[in-house]
Design a protein around this motif. Structure first.
Motif, PDB file in Angstrom:
ATOM      1  N   GLY A  85       0.779  -1.231   0.000  1.00 49.25           N
ATOM      2  CA  GLY A  85       0.000   0.000   0.000  1.00 49.25           C
ATOM      3  C   GLY A  85       0.807   1.275   0.000  1.00 49.25           C
ATOM      4  N   THR A  86       2.143   1.194  -0.081  1.00 49.55           N
ATOM      5  CA  THR A  86       2.961   2.407   0.010  1.00 49.55           C
ATOM      6  C   THR A  86       3.420   2.939  -1.347  1.00 49.55           C
ATOM      7  N   ALA A  87       3.172   2.195  -2.424  1.00 52.03           N
ATOM      8  CA  ALA A  87       3.708   2.619  -3.724  1.00 52.03           C
ATOM      9  C   ALA A  87       2.675   2.547  -4.838  1.00 52.03           C
ATOM     10  N   GLY A  88       2.289   1.330  -5.229  1.00 52.33           N
ATOM     11  CA  GLY A  88       1.401   1.172  -6.381  1.00 52.33           C
ATOM     12  C   GLY A  88       0.060   1.881  -6.230  1.00 52.33           C
ATOM     13  N   ILE A  89      -0.604   1.667  -5.099  1.00 53.92           N
ATOM     14  CA  ILE A  89      -1.915   2.294  -4.890  1.00 53.92           C
ATOM     15  C   ILE A  89      -1.801   3.818  -4.830  1.00 53.92           C
ATOM     16  N   PRO A  90      -0.832   4.394  -4.085  1.00 52.54           N
ATOM     17  CA  PRO A  90      -0.688   5.857  -4.119  1.00 52.54           C
ATOM     18  C   PRO A  90      -0.423   6.389  -5.531  1.00 52.54           C
ATOM     19  N   MET A  91       0.364   5.660  -6.325  1.00 51.89           N
ATOM     20  CA  MET A  91       0.596   6.073  -7.715  1.00 51.89           C
ATOM     21  C   MET A  91      -0.701   6.041  -8.510  1.00 51.89           C
ATOM     22  N   LEU A  92      -1.465   4.964  -8.330  1.00 55.52           N
ATOM     23  CA  LEU A  92      -2.740   4.834  -9.046  1.00 55.52           C
ATOM     24  C   LEU A  92      -3.722   5.917  -8.631  1.00 55.52           C
ATOM     25  N   HIS A  97      -7.010  10.681  -9.628  1.00 53.80           N
ATOM     26  CA  HIS A  97      -7.324  12.062  -9.237  1.00 53.80           C
ATOM     27  C   HIS A  97      -7.115  13.026 -10.408  1.00 53.80           C
ATOM     28  N   ARG A  98      -6.107  12.753 -11.234  1.00 51.56           N
ATOM     29  CA  ARG A  98      -5.820  13.633 -12.370  1.00 51.56           C
ATOM     30  C   ARG A  98      -6.677  13.296 -13.591  1.00 51.56           C
TER      31      ARG A  98
END
Length: 223
Positions: A85-92, A97-98
């Motif tokens: 939960g610290t990389a892929g999901i925040p990137m997604l 959001h954009r």
């Protein structure tokens, strides 16, 4: 033939990017190398990820997020060894959001020897993608209607100029022209402008020329 009437304005389609973009972010000596790459399918995204892994074979992590489909209906992410939960999901989440689609984000991390903690990793991977998106040339996507306008050769120059000017001021695209028994101009027109096009052509030709409508299609337009 399609109707000149149009439906109420719908929710805008997600945008995409015009070309690949790379950016580097350094956080406490760790290097985060981000690649944003336009893709047309999940398979193409996976190919981009595989090439990046091969290019940066010595990196510790290659975290990914991808969004594919006209309505962003296919989404995947991977932490690639970072805490869950610290990389892929925040990137997604940044891509969501954009409001973008048909692209893959790969963030390659070279560990700098300083632990960032879960919160630090989330911020780093999110910022890496967000900053790279800020550098990307964005293409807005719109649904437009294919239109043909058939004109006698004697009127082709005048009506062609009229259509060229009309497209520039009405958010339409003049794709080109074919010349056979008559001149045929090919346009892409926003649905909400069809009635106006019909009226303006009638005015310019004393009612002798009208547009023929074809299919609707999604068109990339520079933002």
């Amino acid at each position: 033939m399609a109707s000149l009437q149009h439906s109420p304005r719908s929710v805008p389609l997600p945008s995409t990017i015009a070309r690949p973009v790379e950016h580097e972010l350094v956080v406490k000596k760790s290097r985060f190398l981000t690649l944003l790459h336009p893709v047309e399918s999940v398979a193409e995204a996976e190919s981009v990820i595989a090439r990046t892994r091969k290019e940066h074979w010595d990196a510790r992590h290659h975290c990914t997020a991808l969004v594919v489909g006209t309505h962003a209906d296919q989404q995947r992410s991977s932490d690639d060894g970072e805490p869950s939960g610290t990389a892929g999901i925040p990137m997604l989440e940044v891509l969501r959001h954009r409001h973008v689609t048909d692209l893959v984000a790969v963030v390659t991390r070279y560990f700098g020897g300083v632990l960032l903690g879960a919160g630090g990793l989330v911020r780093a991977y999110s910022n890496a993608v967000s900053e790279t998106l800020d550098l990307a040339p964005v293409l807005r996507r719109e649904v437009m209607v294919e239109v043909t306008v058939e004109v006698p050769h004697a009127e082709a120059g005048r009506i062609g100029n009229t259509l060229h000017e009309w497209c520039q001021t009405h958010g339409a695209v003049l794709e080109g022209a074919d010349y056979a028994a008559a001149a045929r101009f090919r346009l892409l027109v926003p649905p909400g402008r069809l009635v106006e096009l019909d009226a303006d052509l009638a005015s310019a030709s004393s009612g002798t020329i009208s547009p023929a409508l074809g299919d609707s299609r999604v068109v990339d337009v520079p933002a």
